[in-house]
Design a protein around this motif. Structure first.
Motif, PDB file in Angstrom:
ATOM      1  N   HIS A   7      43.678  37.357 -16.961  1.00 54.78           N
ATOM      2  CA  HIS A   7      43.307  35.946 -16.820  1.00 54.78           C
ATOM      3  C   HIS A   7      43.457  35.498 -15.369  1.00 54.78           C
ATOM      4  CE1 HIS A   7      42.945  31.677 -17.674  1.00 54.78           C
ATOM      5  NE2 HIS A   7      44.114  31.478 -17.093  1.00 54.78           N
ATOM      6  N   ASN A   8      44.560  35.915 -14.724  1.00 55.76           N
ATOM      7  CA  ASN A   8      44.745  35.570 -13.321  1.00 55.76           C
ATOM      8  C   ASN A   8      43.669  36.194 -12.445  1.00 55.76           C
ATOM      9  OD1 ASN A   8      47.045  34.116 -13.968  1.00 55.76           O
ATOM     10  ND2 ASN A   8      48.419  35.842 -13.631  1.00 55.76           N
ATOM     11  N   PHE A   9      43.277  37.435 -12.774  1.00 50.86           N
ATOM     12  CA  PHE A   9      42.235  38.099 -11.992  1.00 50.86           C
ATOM     13  C   PHE A   9      40.903  37.361 -12.117  1.00 50.86           C
ATOM     14  CE2 PHE A   9      38.626  41.041 -12.413  1.00 50.86           C
ATOM     15  CZ  PHE A   9      38.520  41.430 -11.086  1.00 50.86           C
ATOM     16  N   LEU A  10      40.507  37.062 -13.356  1.00 52.07           N
ATOM     17  CA  LEU A  10      39.243  36.351 -13.549  1.00 52.07           C
ATOM     18  C   LEU A  10      39.297  34.961 -12.931  1.00 52.07           C
ATOM     19  CD1 LEU A  10      38.495  37.372 -17.242  1.00 52.07           C
ATOM     20  CD2 LEU A  10      37.479  38.311 -15.169  1.00 52.07           C
ATOM     21  N   GLN A  11      40.478  34.353 -12.976  1.00 56.12           N
ATOM     22  CA  GLN A  11      40.633  33.030 -12.373  1.00 56.12           C
ATOM     23  C   GLN A  11      40.515  33.116 -10.857  1.00 56.12           C
ATOM     24  OE1 GLN A  11      44.407  31.024 -13.111  1.00 56.12           O
ATOM     25  NE2 GLN A  11      43.297  29.298 -13.947  1.00 56.12           N
ATOM     26  N   SER A  12      41.042  34.212 -10.278  1.00 59.86           N
ATOM     27  CA  SER A  12      40.943  34.374  -8.825  1.00 59.86           C
ATOM     28  C   SER A  12      39.500  34.577  -8.382  1.00 59.86           C
ATOM     29  CB  SER A  12      41.804  35.553  -8.368  1.00 59.86           C
ATOM     30  OG  SER A  12      41.288  36.769  -8.869  1.00 59.86           O
ATOM     31  N   ARG A  47      34.785  29.591  -6.025  1.00 56.35           N
ATOM     32  CA  ARG A  47      33.638  28.852  -6.532  1.00 56.35           C
ATOM     33  C   ARG A  47      34.061  27.481  -7.028  1.00 56.35           C
ATOM     34  NH1 ARG A  47      30.718  31.987 -11.100  1.00 56.35           N
ATOM     35  NH2 ARG A  47      30.794  33.541  -9.427  1.00 56.35           N
ATOM     36  N   MET A  48      35.214  27.422  -7.697  1.00 60.83           N
ATOM     37  CA  MET A  48      35.699  26.131  -8.170  1.00 60.83           C
ATOM     38  C   MET A  48      36.067  25.219  -7.005  1.00 60.83           C
ATOM     39  SD  MET A  48      36.239  24.276 -10.802  1.00 60.83           S
ATOM     40  CE  MET A  48      36.113  25.522 -12.086  1.00 60.83           C
ATOM     41  N   ARG A  81      31.821  17.846  -4.954  1.00 61.84           N
ATOM     42  CA  ARG A  81      31.971  16.619  -5.719  1.00 61.84           C
ATOM     43  C   ARG A  81      32.645  15.533  -4.885  1.00 61.84           C
ATOM     44  NH1 ARG A  81      36.114  16.553 -10.572  1.00 61.84           N
ATOM     45  NH2 ARG A  81      37.460  16.435  -8.737  1.00 61.84           N
ATOM     46  N   ASP A  82      33.697  15.918  -4.131  1.00 65.17           N
ATOM     47  CA  ASP A  82      34.379  14.933  -3.281  1.00 65.17           C
ATOM     48  C   ASP A  82      33.445  14.391  -2.208  1.00 65.17           C
ATOM     49  OD1 ASP A  82      36.636  15.371  -4.776  1.00 65.17           O
ATOM     50  OD2 ASP A  82      37.549  16.762  -3.337  1.00 65.17           O
ATOM     51  N   VAL A  83      32.634  15.273  -1.626  1.00 62.39           N
ATOM     52  CA  VAL A  83      31.696  14.827  -0.591  1.00 62.39           C
ATOM     53  C   VAL A  83      30.662  13.873  -1.175  1.00 62.39           C
ATOM     54  CG1 VAL A  83      29.878  15.610   0.979  1.00 62.39           C
ATOM     55  CG2 VAL A  83      32.028  16.856   0.859  1.00 62.39           C
ATOM     56  N   GLU A  84      30.155  14.191  -2.366  1.00 60.72           N
ATOM     57  CA  GLU A  84      29.174  13.314  -3.002  1.00 60.72           C
ATOM     58  C   GLU A  84      29.779  11.944  -3.305  1.00 60.72           C
ATOM     59  OE1 GLU A  84      26.023  13.636  -3.545  1.00 60.72           O
ATOM     60  OE2 GLU A  84      25.806  15.692  -2.820  1.00 60.72           O
ATOM     61  N   GLN A  85      31.011  11.928  -3.794  1.00 61.48           N
ATOM     62  CA  GLN A  85      31.665  10.651  -4.073  1.00 61.48           C
ATOM     63  C   GLN A  85      31.888   9.857  -2.801  1.00 61.48           C
ATOM     64  OE1 GLN A  85      35.219  11.620  -6.245  1.00 61.48           O
ATOM     65  NE2 GLN A  85      34.127  11.990  -8.179  1.00 61.48           N
ATOM     66  N   TRP A 130      30.486  26.467   4.310  1.00 54.04           N
ATOM     67  CA  TRP A 130      31.164  27.256   3.284  1.00 54.04           C
ATOM     68  C   TRP A 130      30.678  28.712   3.311  1.00 54.04           C
ATOM     69  CZ3 TRP A 130      35.031  25.439   0.166  1.00 54.04           C
ATOM     70  CH2 TRP A 130      35.490  26.327  -0.806  1.00 54.04           C
ATOM     71  N   ALA A 131      29.383  28.901   3.545  1.00 55.86           N
ATOM     72  CA  ALA A 131      28.861  30.267   3.604  1.00 55.86           C
ATOM     73  C   ALA A 131      29.421  31.030   4.794  1.00 55.86           C
ATOM     74  CB  ALA A 131      27.333  30.239   3.674  1.00 55.86           C
ATOM     75  N   ALA A 132      29.679  30.325   5.899  1.00 56.85           N
ATOM     76  CA  ALA A 132      30.178  30.987   7.102  1.00 56.85           C
ATOM     77  C   ALA A 132      31.662  31.289   7.028  1.00 56.85           C
ATOM     78  CB  ALA A 132      29.888  30.115   8.331  1.00 56.85           C
ATOM     79  N   THR A 133      32.451  30.419   6.410  1.00 60.96           N
ATOM     80  CA  THR A 133      33.909  30.577   6.397  1.00 60.96           C
ATOM     81  C   THR A 133      34.471  30.979   5.050  1.00 60.96           C
ATOM     82  OG1 THR A 133      34.253  28.220   5.870  1.00 60.96           O
ATOM     83  CG2 THR A 133      34.080  28.830   8.203  1.00 60.96           C
ATOM     84  N   ARG A 134      33.657  30.898   3.963  1.00 59.96           N
ATOM     85  CA  ARG A 134      34.121  31.167   2.592  1.00 59.96           C
ATOM     86  C   ARG A 134      35.302  30.284   2.209  1.00 59.96           C
ATOM     87  NH1 ARG A 134      29.928  33.365   0.123  1.00 59.96           N
ATOM     88  NH2 ARG A 134      29.100  35.133   1.250  1.00 59.96           N
ATOM     89  N   GLY A 135      35.387  29.123   2.829  1.00 56.28           N
ATOM     90  CA  GLY A 135      36.452  28.192   2.489  1.00 56.28           C
ATOM     91  C   GLY A 135      37.814  28.593   2.984  1.00 56.28           C
TER      92      GLY A 135
END
Length: 574
Positions: free
Chosen positions: A322-327, A332-333, A340-344, A367-372
């Motif tokens: 579960h931790n692996f799939l969550q990671s 993405r989350m 969502r925060d930016v849209e708000q 986000w694509a350049a830094t992967r967050g």
């Protein structure tokens, strides 16, 4: 030997693979027994026995080599761990003493070739003994006495609990290890179930009422039956109703081993193993929900052990998966929450639609350049030399710029420490005409264009720099008069005489004015050298454009002067 050396790390992976093979090999010895239903006797698959014994001997040899390595492998002193940084003990006598006091005797017991000795020499002699105790002794010698200590020794090693740290560090590798652990438990449970079912069948055969006890001991062993039993006794054994009843449901009470009875008569080794593995997986997954044991105490405790193993696996392995799939979905989350925060925020600030499109595009590309990932936070707890080496790898593009190709590594390291990652989307303006030049921008990926005051366009791509005039400006601010006093410059910053905009999405690194002033104050003499100044003037698009403009001004001035002189001479001649 240093436990963190490259050789030790590679050897640890080899040993981990060998240990995994060794753990899977031992239960396979139990599948070498099968029943020839035509003769109602127990046989051993000798070709596969020799192969498994050879593989087990190879894994034992690898583990024995690891034992020898432990006598020369430095270890971290336990008392130094309390203080903080661990201190390596590399004295041979201390290393040997530490290993003898630790896991030497456990390793020595694990590496003993007990399964090979039992399968090749003990079983052929005593297979026909008319007693159930012999099989129990085999099960205890091969599993309880050696296999369980081997699991306790090798499973933590596979999980990464080693003095040198994690062996397998990627998330996918840990996921595979969790699956292999689940398979290992199912493999062990299925093997014990098959062997226990075989033992039940043998007990039934040994209790055949119409055959004498002495003859039964020979007939139950396929090898001995051909040598010590007559053909009439063999025929009586094959046709005995009490013997054939052992392979039927009403022969004796088999309990949870009912399916194993006819499985023992299958000639194919792969069939016996596959079904036993399936049975093990099924019972662990369902916690023996479909089993009803008989009143046999051993059978009841075996069922309870399977339930306990199933609960333990679900508590640990399912949690790890579960931790692996969550990671995998964490980034993405995070991206979805960020959007969502930016849209708000844009909705709250009532931004127009054109600005909203640009904000969304900037967020996507960033986000694509830094992967967050915030690289500055990653660098905080790393050693200084490691940070320097990483920055040298990340900022190799500095060597492509002629200005910096002439500089020493010391100056470049100082510049790399101050570089900040930047992303620009298509259409973004990096410099504005008549605006302040606040940073130097190094292009890593993408294209820009520089538009001068006269409308001339200069393309900029990977390896190019814009805002390089800041370097000369900062050097002038840090200049010193002949009397030793510093030249005071106006506080106003450098004004740009061009526009620089992005033709495509651009990934870059920037150096601010304050950081550049720090560098020029640390290395003023080198940066003022004629070689560096010549490179700046010759290679810089800014200085080239400025030189071209000054040449044009001088040429126009010279042209006007010549025109005036020509006009004056013409008037005088008249």
């Amino acid at each position: 030997m240093n436990p963190h050396s490259k050789f030790v790390q590679v050897w640890a992976r080899i040993l981990a693979f060998s240990s995994l093979v060794a753990i899977f090999i031992d239960p396979l010895f139990l599948f070498l027994f099968s029943i020839h239903h035509e003769n109602n006797c127990i046989a051993i698959d000798w070709p596969k026995t020799i192969k498994l014994a050879s593989i087990r001997s190879i894994t034992d040899l690898i583990f024995f080599m690891n034992m020898l390595l432990q006598f020369r492998l430095a270890y971290v002193a336990p008392e130094s761990r309390i203080v903080g940084a661990g201190q390596l003990v590399d004295h041979p006598s201390k290393i040997a003493r530490h290993y003898f006091r630790g896991k030497f005797f456990l390793d020595l017991f694990v590496v003993l070739p007990i399964p090979q000795v039992i399968m090749l020499w003990v079983i052929p002699v005593y297979l026909g003994i008319p007693s159930e105790e012999y099989e129990k002794q085999i099960l205890g010698a091969t599993i309880l006495l050696q296999y369980l200590p081997k699991l306790c020794r090798l499973l933590p090693f596979l999980a990464g609990q080693t003095p040198t740290g994690f062996i397998f560090e990627s998330a996918w590798t840990n996921f595979v290890i969790n699956l292999l652990t689940f398979m290992l438990v199912g493999h062990g449970v299925g093997s014990c179930w098959y062997f226990s079912g075989l033992q039940r069948v043998k007990a039934c055969l040994l209790n055949a009422s119409d055959i004498s006890e002495d003859v039964r001991g020979f007939l139950i062993d396929c090898d001995n039956s051909r040598s010590f039993a007559s053909e009439s006794e063999q025929a009586l054994w094959r046709n005995s109703s009490s013997v054939n009843a052992c392979f039927q449901e009403d022969g004796i009470t088999y309990g949870i081993f009912l399916k194993a009875v006819n499985l023992t008569t299958q000639h194919s080794f792969f069939t016996r193993y596959s079904y036993s593995l399936f049975w093990g997986f099924q019972q662990i997954s369902t916690l023996c929900g479909n089993l009803t044991p008989s009143y046999s105490v051993g059978e009841v405790f075996f069922t309870m052990g399977i339930i306990g193993l199933g609960l333990l696996l679900f508590a640990r392995l399912i949690g790890n998966m579960h931790n692996f799939l969550q990671s995998l979905d964490r980034r993405r989350m995070e991206m979805m929450l960020r959007r969502r925060d930016v849209e708000q925020w844009m909705s709250h600030r009532l931004l127009p639609e054109d600005l909203r499109k640009r904000v969304r595009e900037a967020e996507r590309y960033n986000w694509a350049a830094t992967r967050g990932v915030n690289e500055e936070l990653l660098f905080e707890n790393m050693p200084d030399d490691l940070q320097r080496d990483i920055r040298r790898h990340l900022f190799k593009f500095l060597k492509k710029v002629r200005i910096f190709s002439l500089m020493d590594e010391t100056i470049l390291d100082s510049i790399r420490e101050r570089l900040k990652q930047r992303t620009y989307i298509w259409g973004s303006r990096v410099l504005h005409n008549k605006g302040l030049v606040e940073k130097m921008v190094f292009i890593v990926r993408g294209e820009m264009e520089s538009i001068g005051e006269d409308g001339s366009v200069l393309p900029l791509s990977e390896g190019d720099v814009c805002g390089e005039e800041l370097l000369t400006w900062c050097l002038e601010r840090s200049s010193i008069n002949p009397d030793g006093t510093r030249i005071t410059m106006p506080p106003k910053g450098l004004v740009s005489n061009r526009n620089v905009r992005c033709v495509t999405n651009v990934e870059a690194f920037s150096l601010s004015v304050a950081d550049l002033e720090d560098v020029t104050s640390l290395f003023p003499r080198f940066l003022r050298s004629n070689r560096v100044q010549g490179a700046i003037r010759y290679e810089s698009p800014y200085w080239r454009l400025r030189a071209a403009m000054q040449i044009q001004v001088a040429w126009r001035y010279r042209k006007r002067q010549l025109q005036r002189l020509y006009t004056a001479q013409s008037s005088y001649n008249r």
